[in-house]
Design a protein around this motif. Structure first.
Motif, short mmCIF file in Angstrom:
data_model
loop_
_atom_site.label_atom_id
_atom_site.label_comp_id
_atom_site.label_asym_id
_atom_site.label_seq_id
_atom_site.Cartn_x
_atom_site.Cartn_y
_atom_site.Cartn_z
N ALA A 50 -7.90 25.48 62.12
CA ALA A 50 -6.58 25.81 61.58
C ALA A 50 -6.04 27.15 62.05
O ALA A 50 -4.89 27.48 61.76
N PRO A 55 1.56 27.31 59.70
CA PRO A 55 1.24 27.13 58.28
C PRO A 55 2.15 26.11 57.61
O PRO A 55 3.33 26.02 57.91
N GLY A 56 1.54 25.36 56.70
CA GLY A 56 2.27 24.39 55.89
C GLY A 56 1.65 24.37 54.51
O GLY A 56 1.37 25.41 53.93
N THR A 57 1.41 23.16 54.01
CA THR A 57 0.73 23.02 52.72
C THR A 57 -0.70 22.58 52.96
O THR A 57 -0.99 21.79 53.86
N ALA A 58 -1.62 23.11 52.15
CA ALA A 58 -3.04 22.80 52.33
C ALA A 58 -3.69 22.54 50.99
O ALA A 58 -3.32 23.14 49.98
N LEU A 72 -6.55 30.89 54.06
CA LEU A 72 -5.40 30.05 54.37
C LEU A 72 -4.10 30.69 53.86
O LEU A 72 -3.10 30.75 54.58
N TRP A 77 -0.19 29.77 54.62
CA TRP A 77 -0.18 28.44 54.01
C TRP A 77 0.13 28.54 52.52
O TRP A 77 -0.20 29.53 51.87
N ARG A 78 0.73 27.47 51.98
CA ARG A 78 0.80 27.29 50.53
C ARG A 78 -0.38 26.41 50.16
O ARG A 78 -0.46 25.26 50.58
N VAL A 79 -1.29 26.93 49.36
CA VAL A 79 -2.61 26.32 49.19
C VAL A 79 -2.85 25.88 47.76
O VAL A 79 -2.52 26.60 46.81
N ARG A 104 1.15 32.25 46.70
CA ARG A 104 1.10 31.09 47.60
C ARG A 104 0.00 30.11 47.20
O ARG A 104 -0.31 29.20 47.96
N TYR A 122 -0.38 16.74 51.63
CA TYR A 122 -0.56 18.06 52.23
C TYR A 122 -0.66 17.94 53.74
O TYR A 122 -1.17 16.94 54.26
N ASP A 123 -0.23 19.00 54.43
CA ASP A 123 -0.34 19.02 55.89
C ASP A 123 -1.78 19.16 56.35
O ASP A 123 -2.14 18.72 57.45
#
Length: 223
Positions: A50, A55-58, A72, A77-79, A104, A122-123
């Motif tokens: 990664a 970054p995306g959603t995780a 992350l 990332w939004r985790v 986040r 999630y991505d």
């Protein structure tokens, strides 16, 4: 279920104690102790997979004390950190606050063996050193895959069977897996990108030893 980072103590386990390690109370007790149980550093296979992604959603399932969640979130990332141990999640939340990335991050208390993503996606869905007993990681892989958004990635990393783990109980050893053994758990719309064992150095009281990580990285089709 066991595992996140493998920097914890090792020793002889009675079979009963080993069985208990797949249940939340044992992990709550473990995390309620003093000091960090795991290293706090991100898992190397996550960084490898990664580190260069936008970054995306995780979703991190089996997040333990939150080392991967912190990393992350720090990458943008939004985790969502998920674990079946309330104590683990509480400790992870403290570490996220200390790292200044709490805005986040959100938390989800869930057992991966009964995990249902529902309408969440999630991505990136990642799980490190989470081991379900008796080959259960094939089903867990399928459950995790359902949480991956179209075009997203699934990363599952665990301990490969190794002579370095002969001190563990039979049930612990049977919970270990090779990456290829997880492939039947992938839905048809997933393309495996990495299916291999990678050597990793473990820190032991007696000095560093080499063991193997089983690494499955797969991408879901965009449509």
């Amino acid at each position: 279920m066991s595992g996140h980072h493998d920097h914890g103590p090792s020793g002889e386990h009675a079979e009963q104690a080993a069985t208990e390690m797949f249940e939340p109370p044992a992990w709550d007790e473990r995390y309620a102790g003093q000091g960090r149980y795991w290293s706090g550093e991100p898992n190397p296979q996550l960084v490898a997979a990664a580190g260069d992604l936008a970054p995306g959603t995780a979703l991190d399932v089996g997040c333990g004390e939150g080392g991967d969640v912190v990393w992350l979130a720090g990458q943008g990332w939004r985790v969502t950190g998920a674990d079946f141990s309330a104590e683990g999640l509480a400790r992870a939340a403290d570490h996220v606050e200390q790292a200044g990335v709490a805005d986040r991050v959100e938390w989800w208390r869930v057992d991966a063996r009964t995990f249902d993503a529902g309408d969440r996606s999630y991505d990136l869905v990642t799980s490190h050193y989470l081991h379900a007993p008796d080959g259960g990681m094939v089903e867990v892989t399928g459950r995790l895959a359902e949480a991956v958004a179209p075009g997203g990635l699934l990363l599952v990393v665990g301990h490969a069977p190794s002579h370095e783990f002969t001190h563990l109980s039979e049930s612990h050893r049977k919970a270990m897996f090779l990456a290829a053994e997880l492939l039947p758990g992938l839905p048809e719309d997933f393309e495996p990108l990495v299916v291999e064992q990678r050597t990793r150095t473990l820190k032991r009281d007696t000095g560093p030893v080499e063991a193997e990580d089983s690494v499955l990285l797969a991408r879901r089709a965009k449509s």
